[in-house]
Design a protein around this motif. Structure first.
Motif, PDB file in Angstrom:
ATOM      1  N   ARG A   3       2.341  -3.568  -5.576  1.00  0.00           N
ATOM      2  CA  ARG A   3       3.347  -3.472  -4.515  1.00  0.00           C
ATOM      3  C   ARG A   3       4.695  -3.912  -5.043  1.00  0.00           C
ATOM      4  O   ARG A   3       4.797  -4.848  -5.816  1.00  0.00           O
ATOM      5  CB  ARG A   3       2.966  -4.366  -3.350  1.00  0.00           C
ATOM      6  CG  ARG A   3       1.796  -3.865  -2.592  1.00  0.00           C
ATOM      7  CD  ARG A   3       1.601  -4.701  -1.376  1.00  0.00           C
ATOM      8  NE  ARG A   3       0.516  -4.167  -0.587  1.00  0.00           N
ATOM      9  CZ  ARG A   3       0.152  -4.649   0.566  1.00  0.00           C
ATOM     10  NH1 ARG A   3       0.775  -5.685   1.065  1.00  0.00           N
ATOM     11  NH2 ARG A   3      -0.840  -4.122   1.228  1.00  0.00           N
ATOM     12  N   ASP A   4       5.720  -3.243  -4.569  1.00  0.00           N
ATOM     13  CA  ASP A   4       7.090  -3.606  -4.906  1.00  0.00           C
ATOM     14  C   ASP A   4       7.522  -4.731  -3.969  1.00  0.00           C
ATOM     15  O   ASP A   4       7.549  -4.547  -2.749  1.00  0.00           O
ATOM     16  CB  ASP A   4       8.004  -2.396  -4.747  1.00  0.00           C
ATOM     17  CG  ASP A   4       9.442  -2.683  -5.112  1.00  0.00           C
ATOM     18  OD1 ASP A   4       9.761  -3.848  -5.463  1.00  0.00           O
ATOM     19  OD2 ASP A   4      10.259  -1.755  -5.038  1.00  0.00           O
ATOM     20  N   ALA A   6      10.311  -5.794  -3.150  1.00  0.00           N
ATOM     21  CA  ALA A   6      11.478  -5.415  -2.344  1.00  0.00           C
ATOM     22  C   ALA A   6      11.062  -4.687  -1.066  1.00  0.00           C
ATOM     23  O   ALA A   6      11.814  -4.639  -0.105  1.00  0.00           O
ATOM     24  CB  ALA A   6      12.422  -4.545  -3.162  1.00  0.00           C
ATOM     25  N   GLU A   7       9.864  -4.107  -1.047  1.00  0.00           N
ATOM     26  CA  GLU A   7       9.391  -3.370   0.121  1.00  0.00           C
ATOM     27  C   GLU A   7       8.651  -4.264   1.112  1.00  0.00           C
ATOM     28  O   GLU A   7       8.345  -3.835   2.212  1.00  0.00           O
ATOM     29  CB  GLU A   7       8.477  -2.230  -0.319  1.00  0.00           C
ATOM     30  CG  GLU A   7       9.198  -1.152  -1.098  1.00  0.00           C
ATOM     31  CD  GLU A   7       8.262  -0.046  -1.536  1.00  0.00           C
ATOM     32  OE1 GLU A   7       7.117   0.011  -1.030  1.00  0.00           O
ATOM     33  OE2 GLU A   7       8.659   0.753  -2.385  1.00  0.00           O
TER      34      GLU A   7
END
Length: 69
Positions: A3-4, A6-7
């Motif tokens: 997972r990023d 930032a998201e």
């Protein structure tokens, strides 16, 4: 799959106060026990935890002890 970061949504901040309301960084939508919802777009809201508020679920300071002077 990674997972990023930032998201990821920012966590909701709650502040518990002894003998007082629950402070929540807003905006918020509160689902009540009867299924209805109450919404506030304020940057911080005070949620009643004593159920004395006439504006439940919002705190109106009814929890404060009354003193006669």
């Amino acid at each position: 799959m990674a997972r990023d970061p930032a998201e990821e949504p920012e966590p909701v901040r709650l502040r518990v106060q002894r003998d007082g309301p629950l402070l929540v960084d807003g905006p918020v939508t509160v689902e009540l026990d009867d299924g209805t919802t109450a919404t506030s777009d304020r940057f911080r809201v005070a949620l009643c935890t004593c159920r004395r508020s006439r504006r439940f679920p919002w705190c109106d300071t009814s929890h404060r002890r009354r003193t006669r002077g």
